[in-house]
Design an enzyme around this catalytic site. Structure first.
Site, PDB file in Angstrom:
ATOM      1  CE  LYS A  34      -0.330  -0.091   5.163  1.00 51.23           C
ATOM      2  NZ  LYS A  34      -1.076  -0.802   6.126  1.00 51.23           N
ATOM      3  CE1 TYR A 257      13.210  32.324   1.665  1.00 54.79           C
ATOM      4  CE2 TYR A 257      12.969  29.963   1.410  1.00 54.79           C
ATOM      5  CZ  TYR A 257      12.680  31.057   0.679  1.00 54.79           C
ATOM      6  OH  TYR A 257      12.249  31.169  -0.597  1.00 54.79           O
TER       7      TYR A 257
HETATM    8  C1  PLP Z   1      -0.275  -1.979   6.808  1.00 53.19           C
HETATM    9  C2  PLP Z   1      -0.857  -3.186   7.284  1.00 53.19           C
HETATM   10  C3  PLP Z   1      -0.070  -4.459   7.461  1.00 53.19           C
HETATM   11  C4  PLP Z   1       1.542  -4.192   7.410  1.00 53.19           C
HETATM   12  O1  PLP Z   1       2.004  -3.910   8.533  1.00 53.19           O
HETATM   13  P1  PLP Z   1       3.411  -3.563   9.052  1.00 53.19           P
HETATM   14  O2  PLP Z   1       3.769  -3.525  10.266  1.00 53.19           O
HETATM   15  O3  PLP Z   1       4.146  -2.742   7.834  1.00 53.19           O
HETATM   16  O4  PLP Z   1       4.129  -5.224   8.547  1.00 53.19           O
HETATM   17  C5  PLP Z   1      -0.647  -5.538   7.860  1.00 53.19           C
HETATM   18  N1  PLP Z   1      -2.159  -5.572   7.995  1.00 53.19           N
HETATM   19  C6  PLP Z   1      -2.824  -4.631   7.825  1.00 53.19           C
HETATM   20  C7  PLP Z   1      -4.185  -4.589   7.920  1.00 53.19           C
HETATM   21  C8  PLP Z   1      -2.310  -3.261   7.309  1.00 53.19           C
HETATM   22  O5  PLP Z   1      -2.936  -2.112   7.319  1.00 53.19           O
END
Ligand code: PLP
Length: 367
Positions: A34, A257
């Site tokens: 994701k 800045y």
């Molecule tokens: C993002 C996510 C993961 C992965 O988590 P990590 O800690 O990055 O391994 C697994 N399950 C769900 C539902 C997530 O939203």
């Protein structure tokens, strides 16, 4: 083109996937890609993870799943939460695997189906973000089982504190196991149970069930310094630039800045063409640093939108010298954990922040 980019080592991603897959077997590895593969690039990361042994993928959004399908990726793709009901047809059409926790969404999928649609039901065991309440799962599972357009393929949950609280995590595992047992007692067979994120997968063998959903570990990072100690992981991301200008300035001059601080002594000040619009937070102005010539160098003033300035003191520096914003240079390193500490956040957020203005360059087969 501006000499600033994000370098992603796909060999590291494949090796991290292989190390995690070996550790969790016989459970399978679902690679979580994701948010553009946590900023690393979703499509190349997905392909590298599959090369390393991942057998499925997970994304947060329907759009993210569609991108992977458009790239020709055929692996199963799990959606981690319910999208708006109007997306049901798209999910069916692109063969994404929906997560379901409300009967309205199950009904929308059923209406859009053109054959049995495999779904995974999510149960909320304590994260309290999304998911069906444990006491509602049986009715939802029975509704799905009774609908010939739907197939109950998975049951899953998500941990809130797997990297820091074993007591609560074990409590979540017990609730999840209870829900799964209850379904089995009523004769509902669920082929796939899954619960673990990176911390769950590496530190709780009892949480691996049939599959683990690993994001952070794939990218070579750990949710806590001690997570998965026995599993070798290598960070895949470097953020690299090159010096674009050098000025010789006197003690007391105040670069950038706000003219925030005087140079403590005469110095060479190097300008680097990367700034907060690229993901180098302005909040790093006081404590931040980059690597030039294999050493940590502090900023000489405010981080600006497109550029930052670096105090090189008496040291030699020339236009074109490599600048490492994140990653290894020689024997020195700046890690996502270093940044997280300075910014009071977590390494997850650090790697997600490098924006689309920085092109991604991929290393594969060492090149
Ligand atoms: C993002 C996510 C993961 C992965 O988590 P990590 O800690 O990055 O391994 C697994 N399950 C769900 C539902 C997530 O939203």
């Amino acid at each position: 083109m501006r000499p600033s980019w994000v370098e992603v080592d796909l060999d590291a991603i494949a090796q991290n996937a292989a190390a995690i897959a070996a550790e969790v077997a016989p459970a399978t590895l679902c690679a979580v890609v994701k948010a553009d593969g946590y900023g690393h690039g979703d499509i190349p990361v997905a392909e590298a993870a599959i090369r390393g042994g991942a057998t499925s993928l997970a994304v947060a959004l329907v759009e993210e799943g569609v991108r992977l399908r458009d790239a020709g990726i055929e692996a199963p793709i799990l959606l981690l939460s319910e999208p708006p009901l109007g997306d049901a047809a798209r999910i069916v059409e692109r063969r994404l695997i929906p997560t379901v926790y409300r009967w309205e969404f199950a009904a929308a999928l059923s209406a859009a189906a053109d054959g049995p649609v495999a779904v995974h039901v999510k149960v909320d065991t304590g994260m309290h973000r999304v998911g069906a309440d444990p006491e509602d799962v049986r009715a939802l599972a029975e509704m799905i089982s009774a609908d010939s357009n739907l197939e109950l393929d998975g049951l899953w949950t998500h941990f809130a504190v797997a990297e820091e609280d074993p007591e609560f995590t074990k409590h979540q595992i017990a609730i999840f196991q209870g829900v799964a047992d209850d379904l089995a007692d009523t004769g509902v067979v669920v082929p796939m149970l899954h619960a673990a994120n990176t911390a769950g997968a590496l530190d709780y063998p009892e949480a691996r069930f049939d599959m683990v959903r690993v994001g952070l570990g794939l990218y070579g990072l750990r949710p806590a310094p001690d997570t998965g100690r026995g599993v070798a992981l290598r960070p895949a991301m470097r953020v690299v630039s090159a010096v674009s200008m050098v000025k010789r300035l006197s003690a007391g001059e105040r670069p950038s800045y706000g003219r925030r601080r005087p140079l403590p002594s005469d110095a060479a000040v190097a300008t680097v063409p990367v700034g907060y619009a690229d993901g180098v937070s302005r909040r790093l102005t006081d404590e931040g640093h980059v690597l030039i010539g294999g050493r940590r160098r502090h900023f000489a003033g405010s981080v600006t939108m497109d550029q930052l300035v670096v105090d090189m003191g008496d040291d030699d520096v020339a236009v074109g010298d490599e600048v490492v914003v994140l990653g290894v240079q020689g024997n020195a390193a700046i890690t996502a954990d270093d940044w997280a500490e300075l910014l009071s956040t977590i390494n997850y957020e650090v790697v997600c922040h490098f924006g689309p203005r920085l092109p991604r360059r991929y290393i594969r087969g060492g090149r």
